[in-house]
Write a protein that holds these residues in place. Structure first.
Motif, PDB file in Angstrom:
ATOM      1  N   GLN A   1       0.844  -1.191   0.000  1.00 16.56           N
ATOM      2  CA  GLN A   1       0.000   0.000   0.000  1.00 16.56           C
ATOM      3  C   GLN A   1       0.882   1.245   0.000  1.00 16.56           C
ATOM      4  OE1 GLN A   1      -3.479  -0.683   1.713  1.00 16.56           O
ATOM      5  NE2 GLN A   1      -4.321   1.355   1.407  1.00 16.56           N
ATOM      6  N   VAL A   2       0.402   2.292  -0.658  1.00  9.46           N
ATOM      7  CA  VAL A   2       1.145   3.544  -0.771  1.00  9.46           C
ATOM      8  C   VAL A   2       0.218   4.691  -0.417  1.00  9.46           C
ATOM      9  CG1 VAL A   2       2.371   5.104  -2.311  1.00  9.46           C
ATOM     10  CG2 VAL A   2       2.648   2.629  -2.570  1.00  9.46           C
ATOM     11  N   GLN A   3       0.692   5.605   0.403  1.00  6.54           N
ATOM     12  CA  GLN A   3      -0.034   6.843   0.688  1.00  6.54           C
ATOM     13  C   GLN A   3       0.709   7.983  -0.009  1.00  6.54           C
ATOM     14  OE1 GLN A   3       0.964   4.812   3.615  1.00  6.54           O
ATOM     15  NE2 GLN A   3      -0.881   3.667   3.041  1.00  6.54           N
ATOM     16  N   LEU A   4      -0.045   8.826  -0.681  1.00  4.23           N
ATOM     17  CA  LEU A   4       0.524   9.901  -1.479  1.00  4.23           C
ATOM     18  C   LEU A   4       0.022  11.251  -0.976  1.00  4.23           C
ATOM     19  CD1 LEU A   4      -0.111   8.263  -4.970  1.00  4.23           C
ATOM     20  CD2 LEU A   4       2.041   8.282  -3.705  1.00  4.23           C
ATOM     21  N   VAL A   5       0.951  12.206  -0.840  1.00  2.00           N
ATOM     22  CA  VAL A   5       0.590  13.542  -0.377  1.00  2.00           C
ATOM     23  C   VAL A   5       1.246  14.577  -1.280  1.00  2.00           C
ATOM     24  CG1 VAL A   5       0.640  15.192   1.517  1.00  2.00           C
ATOM     25  CG2 VAL A   5       0.375  12.745   1.995  1.00  2.00           C
ATOM     26  N   GLU A   6       0.423  15.345  -1.985  1.00  2.00           N
ATOM     27  CA  GLU A   6       0.924  16.381  -2.874  1.00  2.00           C
ATOM     28  C   GLU A   6       1.153  17.682  -2.117  1.00  2.00           C
ATOM     29  OE1 GLU A   6      -2.306  14.100  -5.239  1.00  2.00           O
ATOM     30  OE2 GLU A   6      -2.019  14.920  -3.239  1.00  2.00           O
ATOM     31  N   SER A   7       2.062  18.492  -2.652  1.00  2.27           N
ATOM     32  CA  SER A   7       2.301  19.832  -2.103  1.00  2.27           C
ATOM     33  C   SER A   7       2.871  20.703  -3.209  1.00  2.27           C
ATOM     34  CB  SER A   7       3.260  19.771  -0.917  1.00  2.27           C
ATOM     35  OG  SER A   7       4.522  19.268  -1.314  1.00  2.27           O
ATOM     36  N   GLY A   8       2.872  22.009  -2.959  1.00  2.00           N
ATOM     37  CA  GLY A   8       3.495  22.941  -3.889  1.00  2.00           C
ATOM     38  C   GLY A   8       2.546  23.754  -4.730  1.00  2.00           C
ATOM     39  N   GLY A   9       1.259  23.486  -4.625  1.00  2.00           N
ATOM     40  CA  GLY A   9       0.310  24.255  -5.404  1.00  2.00           C
ATOM     41  C   GLY A   9       0.230  25.698  -4.926  1.00  2.00           C
ATOM     42  N   GLY A  10      -0.441  26.528  -5.718  1.00  2.00           N
ATOM     43  CA  GLY A  10      -0.603  27.919  -5.331  1.00  2.00           C
ATOM     44  C   GLY A  10      -1.158  28.753  -6.456  1.00  2.00           C
ATOM     45  N   LEU A  11      -1.117  30.057  -6.242  1.00  2.00           N
ATOM     46  CA  LEU A  11      -1.609  31.023  -7.207  1.00  2.00           C
ATOM     47  C   LEU A  11      -0.414  31.717  -7.860  1.00  2.00           C
ATOM     48  CD1 LEU A  11      -3.805  32.826  -8.497  1.00  2.00           C
ATOM     49  CD2 LEU A  11      -3.691  34.248  -6.436  1.00  2.00           C
ATOM     50  N   VAL A  12      -0.351  31.641  -9.184  1.00  2.00           N
ATOM     51  CA  VAL A  12       0.730  32.270  -9.929  1.00  2.00           C
ATOM     52  C   VAL A  12       0.147  32.995 -11.133  1.00  2.00           C
ATOM     53  CG1 VAL A  12       2.457  30.558  -9.226  1.00  2.00           C
ATOM     54  CG2 VAL A  12       1.138  30.192 -11.324  1.00  2.00           C
ATOM     55  N   GLN A  13       0.986  33.770 -11.779  1.00  2.00           N
ATOM     56  CA  GLN A  13       0.564  34.475 -12.981  1.00  2.00           C
ATOM     57  C   GLN A  13       0.970  33.687 -14.219  1.00  2.00           C
ATOM     58  OE1 GLN A  13       2.235  38.437 -12.699  1.00  2.00           O
ATOM     59  NE2 GLN A  13       0.455  39.162 -11.543  1.00  2.00           N
ATOM     60  N   ALA A  14       0.279  33.940 -15.297  1.00  2.00           N
ATOM     61  CA  ALA A  14       0.615  33.293 -16.569  1.00  2.00           C
ATOM     62  C   ALA A  14       2.078  33.578 -16.915  1.00  2.00           C
ATOM     63  CB  ALA A  14      -0.308  33.796 -17.669  1.00  2.00           C
ATOM     64  N   GLY A  15       2.753  32.514 -17.352  1.00  2.00           N
ATOM     65  CA  GLY A  15       4.165  32.634 -17.677  1.00  2.00           C
ATOM     66  C   GLY A  15       5.097  32.232 -16.554  1.00  2.00           C
ATOM     67  N   ASP A  16       4.548  32.150 -15.340  1.00  2.00           N
ATOM     68  CA  ASP A  16       5.361  31.765 -14.184  1.00  2.00           C
ATOM     69  C   ASP A  16       5.608  30.258 -14.160  1.00  2.00           C
ATOM     70  OD1 ASP A  16       4.097  34.159 -11.710  1.00  2.00           O
ATOM     71  OD2 ASP A  16       5.519  34.357 -13.370  1.00  2.00           O
ATOM     72  N   SER A  17       6.437  29.859 -13.204  1.00  2.00           N
ATOM     73  CA  SER A  17       6.730  28.442 -12.988  1.00  2.00           C
ATOM     74  C   SER A  17       6.276  28.023 -11.594  1.00  2.00           C
ATOM     75  CB  SER A  17       8.238  28.175 -13.127  1.00  2.00           C
ATOM     76  OG  SER A  17       8.702  28.478 -14.418  1.00  2.00           O
ATOM     77  N   LEU A  18       6.038  26.726 -11.453  1.00  2.00           N
ATOM     78  CA  LEU A  18       5.622  26.162 -10.173  1.00  2.00           C
ATOM     79  C   LEU A  18       6.100  24.721 -10.133  1.00  2.00           C
ATOM     80  CD1 LEU A  18       3.955  27.326  -7.781  1.00  2.00           C
ATOM     81  CD2 LEU A  18       1.954  26.208  -8.779  1.00  2.00           C
ATOM     82  N   SER A  19       6.517  24.285  -8.958  1.00  2.00           N
ATOM     83  CA  SER A  19       6.986  22.914  -8.823  1.00  2.00           C
ATOM     84  C   SER A  19       6.130  22.179  -7.809  1.00  2.00           C
ATOM     85  CB  SER A  19       8.446  22.892  -8.363  1.00  2.00           C
ATOM     86  OG  SER A  19       8.910  21.566  -8.247  1.00  2.00           O
ATOM     87  N   LEU A  20       5.552  21.081  -8.222  1.00  2.00           N
ATOM     88  CA  LEU A  20       4.755  20.234  -7.340  1.00  2.00           C
ATOM     89  C   LEU A  20       5.584  19.041  -6.873  1.00  2.00           C
ATOM     90  CD1 LEU A  20       1.368  20.072  -9.295  1.00  2.00           C
ATOM     91  CD2 LEU A  20       2.166  21.806  -7.670  1.00  2.00           C
ATOM     92  N   SER A  21       5.299  18.622  -5.661  1.00  2.00           N
ATOM     93  CA  SER A  21       5.924  17.418  -5.113  1.00  2.00           C
ATOM     94  C   SER A  21       4.842  16.465  -4.644  1.00  2.00           C
ATOM     95  CB  SER A  21       6.838  17.758  -3.934  1.00  2.00           C
ATOM     96  OG  SER A  21       7.873  18.622  -4.307  1.00  2.00           O
ATOM     97  N   CYS A  22       5.175  15.211  -4.656  1.00  2.00           N
ATOM     98  CA  CYS A  22       4.261  14.190  -4.137  1.00  2.00           C
ATOM     99  C   CYS A  22       5.107  13.208  -3.343  1.00  2.00           C
ATOM    100  CB  CYS A  22       3.534  13.489  -5.262  1.00  2.00           C
ATOM    101  SG  CYS A  22       2.485  12.117  -4.710  1.00  2.00           S
ATOM    102  N   ALA A  23       4.920  13.247  -2.033  1.00  2.00           N
ATOM    103  CA  ALA A  23       5.686  12.376  -1.148  1.00  2.00           C
ATOM    104  C   ALA A  23       4.893  11.108  -0.865  1.00  2.00           C
ATOM    105  CB  ALA A  23       5.997  13.100   0.151  1.00  2.00           C
ATOM    106  N   ALA A  24       5.573   9.992  -0.922  1.00  2.00           N
ATOM    107  CA  ALA A  24       4.919   8.709  -0.719  1.00  2.00           C
ATOM    108  C   ALA A  24       5.405   8.046   0.558  1.00  2.00           C
ATOM    109  CB  ALA A  24       5.188   7.782  -1.897  1.00  2.00           C
TER     110      ALA A  24
END
Length: 124
Positions: A1-24
């Motif tokens: 069994q695996v539990q997954l938790v995402e993080s890193g979301g947010g509000l940004v402007q068009a053209g920006d960058s964002l990095s999401l993580s998912c820890a298991a």
């Protein structure tokens, strides 16, 4: 069994960058194929990217190809989604998911484990 938790979301402007993580947590992270999906309001959950157990040969949806990069660190039990040149149409809840076999990876039905999702909002 695996539990997954995402993080890193947010509000940004068009053209920006964002990095999401998912820890298991759980056993045998390195034996799972990992994918990222997203779901905008009123739409079905759609495939974004997937990566093999070894981290090779990632697969991307056409809508994100060249802008998003999926990667994984099996030592840290984490999968990442680097998102560059974000567009308003990338706004959605992003989910990571895991499955045992690298087949039909674009089909959400084949994934056994899901995270709770993280919201990404891109303002134009």
């Amino acid at each position: 069994q695996v539990q997954l938790v995402e993080s890193g979301g947010g509000l940004v402007q068009a053209g920006d960058s964002l990095s999401l993580s998912c820890a298991a947590s759980g056993r045998s992270f390195s034996t799972y194929v990992l994918g990222w999906f997203r779901q905008a309001p009123g739409t079905e959950r759609e495939f974004v990217a997937a990566i093999r157990r070894s981290g090779g040969s990632p697969l991307y949806a056409d809508s994100v190809k060249g802008r998003f990069t999926i990667s994984r660190d099996n030592a840290k039990n984490t999968v990442y989604l680097q998102m560059n040149s974000l567009k308003a149409e990338d706004t959605a809840v992003y989910y990571c998911a895991a499955k045992s076999v690298y087949s039909s990876v674009v089909d959400r039905a084949g994934y056994n484990y899901w995270g709770q999702g993280t919201q990404v909002t891109v303002s134009s």
